[in-house]
Design a protein around this motif. Sequence first.
Motif, PDB file in Angstrom:
ATOM      1  N   ASN A  30       0.801  -1.279   0.053  1.00 34.38           N
ATOM      2  CA  ASN A  30      -0.056   0.083   0.105  1.00 34.38           C
ATOM      3  C   ASN A  30       0.886   1.285  -0.087  1.00 34.38           C
ATOM      4  OD1 ASN A  30       0.967   0.154   2.567  1.00 34.38           O
ATOM      5  ND2 ASN A  30      -1.108  -0.838   3.469  1.00 34.38           N
ATOM      6  N   ARG A  31       2.221   1.066   0.179  1.00 32.94           N
ATOM      7  CA  ARG A  31       3.245   2.284   0.113  1.00 32.94           C
ATOM      8  C   ARG A  31       4.273   1.681  -0.625  1.00 32.94           C
ATOM      9  NH1 ARG A  31       0.982   2.382   5.175  1.00 32.94           N
ATOM     10  NH2 ARG A  31       0.363   4.247   6.095  1.00 32.94           N
ATOM     11  N   ASP A  32       4.804   2.449  -1.452  1.00 34.28           N
ATOM     12  CA  ASP A  32       6.001   2.023  -2.114  1.00 34.28           C
ATOM     13  C   ASP A  32       7.276   1.881  -1.011  1.00 34.28           C
ATOM     14  OD1 ASP A  32       6.098   1.766  -4.979  1.00 34.28           O
ATOM     15  OD2 ASP A  32       5.642   3.757  -4.949  1.00 34.28           O
ATOM     16  N   ILE A  33       8.085   0.805  -1.228  1.00 33.85           N
ATOM     17  CA  ILE A  33       8.789   0.287  -0.161  1.00 33.85           C
ATOM     18  C   ILE A  33      10.517   0.357  -0.877  1.00 33.85           C
ATOM     19  CG2 ILE A  33       9.608  -1.354   1.639  1.00 33.85           C
ATOM     20  CD1 ILE A  33       6.910  -2.674   0.987  1.00 33.85           C
ATOM     21  N   THR A  34      11.473   0.810  -0.019  1.00 33.87           N
ATOM     22  CA  THR A  34      12.790   0.691  -0.460  1.00 33.87           C
ATOM     23  C   THR A  34      13.204  -0.167   0.561  1.00 33.87           C
ATOM     24  OG1 THR A  34      12.791   2.700  -1.359  1.00 33.87           O
ATOM     25  CG2 THR A  34      14.932   1.664  -0.916  1.00 33.87           C
ATOM     26  N   TRP A  35      13.998  -1.352   0.278  1.00 32.79           N
ATOM     27  CA  TRP A  35      14.573  -2.315   1.034  1.00 32.79           C
ATOM     28  C   TRP A  35      16.187  -1.968   0.708  1.00 32.79           C
ATOM     29  CZ3 TRP A  35      10.991  -5.132   4.120  1.00 32.79           C
ATOM     30  CH2 TRP A  35       9.876  -5.310   3.358  1.00 32.79           C
ATOM     31  N   ILE A  36      16.870  -1.889   2.050  1.00 30.48           N
ATOM     32  CA  ILE A  36      18.300  -1.730   2.185  1.00 30.48           C
ATOM     33  C   ILE A  36      18.969  -2.787   2.896  1.00 30.48           C
ATOM     34  CG2 ILE A  36      20.206  -0.170   2.602  1.00 30.48           C
ATOM     35  CD1 ILE A  36      18.804   1.033   0.344  1.00 30.48           C
ATOM     36  N   PHE A  37      19.945  -3.403   2.406  1.00 23.45           N
ATOM     37  CA  PHE A  37      20.667  -4.503   2.988  1.00 23.45           C
ATOM     38  C   PHE A  37      22.193  -3.992   2.862  1.00 23.45           C
ATOM     39  CE2 PHE A  37      16.755  -6.382   1.507  1.00 23.45           C
ATOM     40  CZ  PHE A  37      16.217  -6.986   2.577  1.00 23.45           C
ATOM     41  N   TYR A  38      22.654  -3.520   4.050  1.00 19.67           N
ATOM     42  CA  TYR A  38      23.922  -2.906   3.971  1.00 19.67           C
ATOM     43  C   TYR A  38      25.285  -3.564   4.758  1.00 19.67           C
ATOM     44  CZ  TYR A  38      22.695  -0.559   8.250  1.00 19.67           C
ATOM     45  OH  TYR A  38      22.320  -0.095   9.643  1.00 19.67           O
ATOM     46  N   ASP A  39      26.420  -2.898   4.237  1.00 18.81           N
ATOM     47  CA  ASP A  39      27.658  -3.646   4.975  1.00 18.81           C
ATOM     48  C   ASP A  39      28.246  -2.652   5.974  1.00 18.81           C
ATOM     49  OD1 ASP A  39      28.007  -1.718   2.388  1.00 18.81           O
ATOM     50  OD2 ASP A  39      29.874  -2.172   2.732  1.00 18.81           O
ATOM     51  N   ASN A  40      29.200  -3.277   6.681  1.00 20.70           N
ATOM     52  CA  ASN A  40      29.963  -2.484   7.538  1.00 20.70           C
ATOM     53  C   ASN A  40      29.347  -1.836   8.561  1.00 20.70           C
ATOM     54  OD1 ASN A  40      32.637  -3.487   6.632  1.00 20.70           O
ATOM     55  ND2 ASN A  40      32.304  -2.245   4.943  1.00 20.70           N
TER      56      ASN A  40
END
Length: 369
Positions: A131-141
């Motif tokens: 129902n909302r746009d989503i940004t998924w972030i999988f990050y390092d360090n």
Amino acid sequence: MGRAGRPARRVSGMVLDLEGDLVALLRTLVDLESVSGNEKAIADAVEEALRRYDHLEVERDADLVMARTNLGRDERIVIAGHLDTVPVAGNLPSWTTGEGDDLLIWGRGSCDMKGGVAVQLAAAARLAEPNRDITWIFYDNEEIAEEFNGLARVARSHPDWLSGSFAVLGEPSNAGIEGGCQGTLRVRITLTGRAAHSARAWMGDNAIHAAAPLLTRLLAYEPRQIVVDGLTYREGLNAVKIEGGIAGNVIPDRCVVELNYRFAPDKSVEQAVAYLRDDVLAGFELEVVDAAAGARPGLDQPAAAAFVAAVGAAPSAKFGWTDVARFAAMGVPAVNFGPGNPSKAHADDEFCPAAELTSCYEALVRWLS
């Protein structure tokens, strides 16, 4: 076999099944050893898994993987989790104990924060039309120095990846919402004296003794409790290190006391420094050696209210500093939400309850479906 009840497992092919059993997904992530600086294998596996879904646009920056929907919704949410762990301490590969509602998944990173990453990956696969746009972030360090932090890096190189009206960081929070975070400030105070032979102490001026008024003031300090956006943050000011003296027969001419101030997110770093300098520690000269602003929880945002309703439990303040502050610095209010007890983060016996994996996953799906 490893320790009792713990079969020796190897991850073959590094394939992540985002639509299968959450426990199995978490165990695969844990078994992909990813101590800070060694995230390539797990980032490769995450990228490959996310690219299987047509509803996600996937990009990569070093060992950070970004995936987002582009459905033209009125609002965009950012949900982030770090892939790295602190060093392994005889706690890989993963193992489980208990069963049913009492099942626990053990191993390095299970709590901090591959449990949160497993939840987010499964939700990213499931939520094809959120129902909302989503940004998924999988990050390092995340677990090492600021200069290496993947989230900080993309804030500079791809700030649009972190843009949104609200953000969720999957740090362990006992499957509850911990809003914002405290700021942190480290300062040094140097006391000086005059060196002399300890047999003729009256000829010197003991710098360690000169620290007594400072320590007395710290002992008398009463931490303030401050309400920010409906959450109560408890501040703290403590001596965390003291150095002085060069030999057992010399009156020390220098003593350095290092203090750590954890402050509520109603203050900027500059305001926190001024509060110490002009109020609590007036008369002492402060040297700021490290500082990071806190983050307001932003629970007055419509998306936040809907999230709180989906989780179904009252939020609490976050004691400590997390990367939600990076979102706050960009004008994006953020909260911490993930499975696992934060007191087990970095512990050799860290674990994640399977029941919290499920409850966190279900809450995200309720909120964004």
